[in-house]
Design an enzyme around this catalytic site. Structure first.
Site, PDB file in Angstrom:
ATOM      1  N   LYS A  35       0.852  -1.223  -0.175  1.00 53.97           N
ATOM      2  CA  LYS A  35       0.165  -0.012  -0.005  1.00 53.97           C
ATOM      3  C   LYS A  35       0.851   1.274  -0.029  1.00 53.97           C
ATOM      4  CE  LYS A  35      -2.063  -0.986   3.766  1.00 53.97           C
ATOM      5  NZ  LYS A  35      -1.669  -2.376   3.785  1.00 53.97           N
ATOM      6  N   THR A  36       1.856   1.236   0.806  1.00 59.99           N
ATOM      7  CA  THR A  36       2.607   2.322   1.053  1.00 59.99           C
ATOM      8  C   THR A  36       3.608   2.648  -0.359  1.00 59.99           C
ATOM      9  OG1 THR A  36       2.820   2.023   3.203  1.00 59.99           O
ATOM     10  CG2 THR A  36       4.467   3.868   2.582  1.00 59.99           C
ATOM     11  N   ASP A 220      -2.063   7.813   3.689  1.00 58.83           N
ATOM     12  CA  ASP A 220      -1.498   6.440   3.980  1.00 58.83           C
ATOM     13  C   ASP A 220      -2.137   6.316   5.466  1.00 58.83           C
ATOM     14  OD1 ASP A 220      -0.400   4.067   4.343  1.00 58.83           O
ATOM     15  OD2 ASP A 220       1.748   4.772   4.463  1.00 58.83           O
ATOM     16  N   GLU A 221      -2.338   4.946   5.919  1.00 59.27           N
ATOM     17  CA  GLU A 221      -3.015   4.588   7.142  1.00 59.27           C
ATOM     18  C   GLU A 221      -4.253   5.027   7.485  1.00 59.27           C
ATOM     19  OE1 GLU A 221      -1.300   2.149   8.952  1.00 59.27           O
ATOM     20  OE2 GLU A 221       1.093   2.406   8.307  1.00 59.27           O
ATOM     21  N   GLN A 252      -5.458  -3.141  10.730  1.00 60.19           N
ATOM     22  CA  GLN A 252      -4.361  -2.650  11.517  1.00 60.19           C
ATOM     23  C   GLN A 252      -4.810  -1.441  11.983  1.00 60.19           C
ATOM     24  OE1 GLN A 252      -0.478  -2.903   9.522  1.00 60.19           O
ATOM     25  NE2 GLN A 252      -1.561  -3.517   7.733  1.00 60.19           N
ATOM     26  N   ARG A 608       4.876  -7.135  10.987  1.00 53.24           N
ATOM     27  CA  ARG A 608       6.528  -6.698  10.700  1.00 53.24           C
ATOM     28  C   ARG A 608       7.483  -7.591  10.170  1.00 53.24           C
ATOM     29  NH1 ARG A 608       4.291  -2.856   9.197  1.00 53.24           N
ATOM     30  NH2 ARG A 608       2.252  -4.255   9.457  1.00 53.24           N
TER      31      ARG A 608
HETATM   32  P1  ATP Z   1       1.649  -2.080   6.000  1.00 52.20           P
HETATM   33  O1  ATP Z   1       0.154  -2.729   5.917  1.00 52.20           O
HETATM   34  O2  ATP Z   1       2.543  -2.867   7.072  1.00 52.20           O
HETATM   35  O3  ATP Z   1       2.101  -0.708   6.041  1.00 52.20           O
HETATM   36  P2  ATP Z   1       2.066  -2.069   2.950  1.00 52.20           P
HETATM   37  O4  ATP Z   1       0.803  -2.613   2.386  1.00 52.20           O
HETATM   38  O5  ATP Z   1       2.047  -0.470   3.175  1.00 52.20           O
HETATM   39  O6  ATP Z   1       2.295  -2.611   4.547  1.00 52.20           O
HETATM   40  P3  ATP Z   1       4.438  -1.876   1.717  1.00 52.20           P
HETATM   41  O7  ATP Z   1       5.409  -1.601   3.008  1.00 52.20           O
HETATM   42  O8  ATP Z   1       4.323  -0.788   0.866  1.00 52.20           O
HETATM   43  O9  ATP Z   1       3.343  -2.617   2.496  1.00 52.20           O
HETATM   44  O10 ATP Z   1       5.248  -2.984   0.990  1.00 52.20           O
HETATM   45  C1  ATP Z   1       5.817  -4.139   1.879  1.00 52.20           C
HETATM   46  C2  ATP Z   1       7.075  -4.870   1.316  1.00 52.20           C
HETATM   47  O11 ATP Z   1       6.913  -5.513   0.102  1.00 52.20           O
HETATM   48  C3  ATP Z   1       7.938  -3.668   1.035  1.00 52.20           C
HETATM   49  O12 ATP Z   1       9.427  -4.204   1.385  1.00 52.20           O
HETATM   50  C4  ATP Z   1       7.804  -3.387  -0.616  1.00 52.20           C
HETATM   51  O13 ATP Z   1       9.064  -2.797  -0.919  1.00 52.20           O
HETATM   52  C5  ATP Z   1       7.475  -4.677  -0.675  1.00 52.20           C
HETATM   53  N1  ATP Z   1       6.863  -5.021  -2.162  1.00 52.20           N
HETATM   54  C6  ATP Z   1       5.442  -4.197  -2.341  1.00 52.20           C
HETATM   55  N2  ATP Z   1       5.026  -4.667  -3.695  1.00 52.20           N
HETATM   56  C7  ATP Z   1       6.130  -5.153  -4.113  1.00 52.20           C
HETATM   57  C8  ATP Z   1       6.099  -5.568  -5.538  1.00 52.20           C
HETATM   58  N3  ATP Z   1       5.273  -5.431  -6.421  1.00 52.20           N
HETATM   59  N4  ATP Z   1       7.399  -6.281  -5.775  1.00 52.20           N
HETATM   60  C9  ATP Z   1       8.388  -6.386  -4.989  1.00 52.20           C
HETATM   61  N5  ATP Z   1       8.183  -6.152  -3.582  1.00 52.20           N
HETATM   62  C10 ATP Z   1       7.234  -5.497  -3.347  1.00 52.20           C
HETATM   63 MG    MG Z   2       2.459   0.814   4.749  1.00 58.64          MG
END
Ligand code: ATP
Ligand code: MG
Length: 717
Positions: A35-36, A220-221, A252, A608
């Site tokens: 997402k981020t 975000d969040e 979350q 995490r």
């Molecule tokens: P959270 O809910 O914990 O905030 P999130 O959904 O924001 O998580 P991110 O932190 O954006 O998730 O991504 C999690 C990990 O996966 C990061 O290390 C990111 O670089 C990697 N990632 C996300 N999408 C891809 C992709 N398409 N290919 C490779 N790596 C990815």
């Molecule tokens: Mg995130």
């Protein structure tokens, strides 16, 4: 132009969200699904491909750390500095808006932020001045009441008290407290939000300016936004052009206790009719970790429901460690960190997470002993330490003598013979004549109706501040900080009152503060807003408390509460203190709503972890001066057995201590004993005395066990 780097490393759903060319968008997806990452890529996409001006983008994240990271990642993608782009926390953004339009917001242009510790003091003082009983109106509770009202956007006049005398009195305290803030040019955290919302709501021109400016609002969040934050988003998006892009995960949502409303996700769907994008692939964790976290969160009802899968490896089982006590738990964790470092991995890949700040100390001590660098997020951070706040209190007063909170803080620190009675007299004058404490002091000095001692002491204090003020013009910030510390004799003050090592630690912190002031770099936005260096510095100290700490320790183990771990990831994660009453927190156990929030916190914690996850609990723990014998957290029990591995205490981590009094029938180390169920064994460890003593025995057949002397009937063999 080649823009493939903006979308190549994305899956289809992610790409859809990043490149969406019309309307609002909600990305609703589980932890670690990107997402981020999508948010960051979208900002870069808008600027580079759709030629949106960086000035037209407002991005909001949850912590300053996350905001800095986001800016860094956008710049990396764009290969240019992202100036003009507004990225910050809600509080940071509101602060900036208020600085730019302080007059319209009816604020003193030199207003200062009142952090929660100072807010507490001011609330307490207000209660005392109103001659109310602190038992009946505990300052902490009143502070919570005020903040909760503000978070919901409610001023004293609009609180429904239904004639309830207690509520009416609380409302009066709120009103008086707010009056004191206005007089001193102080703005608390909740007020930053509320003032901004009111400013935009009541100034159509101002609002239109921001609506026209921000074509893209990204958050975000989103699951942790509160009522006011949502109101702000709605105001900004009221312009026809503005597009809102939010990402979040209902599983979350962990700030309900602080006014966050997960319903905002639902409201957003209804109010904005966004395109909803779901991301289902997790890129962060091993299959085992992801599955374990999913199984825990499955115990909550009322979820929006998501699938989350990974192509990642199966990985190692989740390890559960049952420690005899909290010291042993810390030793165990540090032992595993040592193994990790010996295998060539980095300290910064390790996150030690716990439910409450107070738990950090034991880990800090154990890490210090092992000489492993670490950094604590949260807790008593650098800018929150007493000595730092004392010195900053002087700087605030020099900057703005009307700052009553600063005045109160330092008027008699170091002790200069200004007693509580004298200060009470000043407060009285201030209130009666609607003056700041500073002006009240000058008034009283001029009127000549003070006793000799108080007059001299106050006179010297005023002179000190005035002389510093006179020099402020020619002295840079670092020099000013140094002058303040020297002239106020703060260091001697601590040396005289405290053991040498404590006082030295304070002195080091003050040196560090001078360094922080010397190396302080004003942001371009602050400069453009016409803020002085001092004002910027004080703002940063209040807003970003602690984020400077540990910069010299870039590569270090990260210690933090589960709450501050949101959004982060670490290859190796420890969740410590997994005990009923501690986590889930005692207060939440009785309330179903709170309990599911605790479970979401467990989900946040577990997700995490990228490669390895440890959960540990202590069978006995000293807390608030008592020894508690807790049961393992229910969240541990919710893990499926096939995904976990139980680790029992091992000899090399538990310290054998001979009992001081073995007359109570306790066996001696190394002696052979027989237990009715486990058979014969050798005593490895005896800890404590009498009935509560704990005995570790290596049974010939049953292996190692810990037993409580009072319950286990042991016969000498
Ligand atoms: P959270 O809910 O914990 O905030 P999130 O959904 O924001 O998580 P991110 O932190 O954006 O998730 O991504 C999690 C990990 O996966 C990061 O290390 C990111 O670089 C990697 N990632 C996300 N999408 C891809 C992709 N398409 N290919 C490779 N790596 C990815
Ligand atoms: Mg995130």
């Amino acid at each position: 132009m080649d823009v493939s780097h903006l979308i190549d490393d994305l899956n289809d759903a992610q790409r859809q969200a990043v490149t969406l060319d019309d309307g609002h968008c909600l990305v609703l997806a589980g932890a670690g699904s990107g997402k981020t990452r999508v948010l960051v890529h979208r900002i870069a996409w808008l600027i580079q491909v759709e030629h949106v001006s960086p000035m037209a983008v407002l991005a909001v994240t949850f912590t300053n750390k996350a905001a800095n990271e986001m800016r860094g990642r956008v710049e990396e993608l764009l290969q240019i500095p992202s100036s003009g782009l507004w990225i910050g926390t809600f509080h940071g953004i509101c602060h900036r808006i208020l600085r730019l339009h302080s007059a319209e917001a009816n604020l003193n242009p030199t207003f200062q932020i009142l952090d929660s510790d100072d807010q507490y003091r001011l609330v307490r003082r207000t209660i005392r001045e109103m001659q109310l009983d602190e038992g009946e109106f505990p300052p902490r509770v009143v502070q919570g009441f005020i903040n909760a009202r503000k978070d919901d956007g409610v001023r004293p006049d609009h609180i429904e008290h239904n004639g309830n005398p207690l509520t009416m009195q609380m409302v009066e305290i709120y009103r008086t407290y707010q009056g004191a803030c206005e007089r001193s040019g102080l703005v608390d955290f909740a007020e930053l939000m509320l003032r901004t919302v009111e400013l935009l709501r009541d100034n159509p021109n101002r609002l239109r300016h921001y609506q026209d400016r921000f074509a893209h609002v990204m958050i975000d969040e989103f699951q942790d936004t509160n009522t006011l934050q949502y109101a702000l988003v709605k105001l900004l998006a009221g312009g026809a052009k503005t597009r809102v892009f939010v990402v979040g995960d209902d599983d979350q949502s962990i700030y309900g206790w602080r006014g966050a409303r997960v319903e905002n996700v639902q409201h957003f769907v209804e109010d904005f009719k966004p395109e909803i994008v779901r991301l289902e692939q997790n890129y962060r964790s091993t299959r085992t970790i992801l599955e374990a976290a999913n199984r825990v969160i499955d115990h909550n009802d009322d979820r929006m429901g998501k699938n989350l899968w990974t192509q990642g490896e199966q990985g190692e089982p989740v390890r559960i460690f049952s420690a005899y006590n909290e010291d042993e738990e810390a030793e165990f964790v540090v032992g595993r960190i040592q193994d990790w470092l010996e295998s060539g991995r980095n300290p910064s890949g390790v996150g030690v997470l716990y439910r409450s700040n107070a738990q950090s100390r034991l880990f800090e001590q154990a890490l210090l002993r092992a000489d492993i660098p670490y950094r604590v997020y949260g807790g008593l951070r650098f800018f929150e330490r007493a000595e730092v706040r004392d010195a900053l209190g002087y700087l605030r007063l020099v900057h703005n003598p009307m700052d009553d909170a600063a005045f109160e803080r330092v008027v008699n620190v170091p002790a200069r013979g200004i007693g509580e009675r004298t200060v009470a007299g000043l407060r009285e004058t201030a209130r009666a004549e609607d003056l700041s404490l500073w002006d009240a002091t000058r008034r009283q000095l001029a009127a000549g109706n003070l006793t000799g001692r108080a007059r001299n002491a106050l006179g010297a204090f005023v002179e000190l501040i005035e002389s510093l003020r006179a020099e402020a013009g020619e002295t840079d910030l670092g020099g000013m900080m140094q002058k303040i510390i020297r002239r106020t004799d703060l260091i001697q003050h601590y040396l005289a009152r405290e053991p040498a090592d404590r006082a030295e630690a304070r002195q080091e912190n003050l040196d560090e503060l001078v360094r922080a002031a010397e190396s302080f770099d004003q942001s371009m936005e602050d400069e453009q807003a016409g803020l002085s260096m001092t004002a910027s510095f004080l703002t940063q100290a209040a807003l970003e408390a602690g984020e400077h700490q540990g910069e010299k320790w870039q590569d270090c183990v990260q210690l933090m509460t589960l709450h501050s771990a949101k959004g982060l990831e670490f290859p190796l994660v420890f969740l410590a203190g997994m005990e009923e009453g501690l986590f889930p927190h005692q207060k939440s156990v009785e309330e179903p709503g709170r309990l599911s929030e605790e479970r979401r916190l467990a989900y946040v914690g577990m997700t995490r972890a990228m490669e390895l996850l440890y959960l540990s609990y202590a069978e006995s723990r000293r807390l608030h001066g008592q020894t508690m014998f807790g049961r393992p957290s229910r969240f541990v029990g919710e893990l499926p057995p096939e995904l976990i591995e139980d680790i029992r205490p091992q000899l090399n981590v538990s310290q054998a201590r001979a009992p001081r009094d073995s007359g109570g029938g306790l066996p001696a180390l190394g002696s052979r004993v027989r237990h009715a169920k486990f058979g014969a064994g050798t005593v490895l460890t005896v800890e404590g005395q009498g009935e509560n003593a704990r005995i570790q025995i290596n049974f010939d057949d049953a292996g190692q066990k810990w037993l409580v002397a009072g319950y286990a009937t042991l016969e000498p063999e």
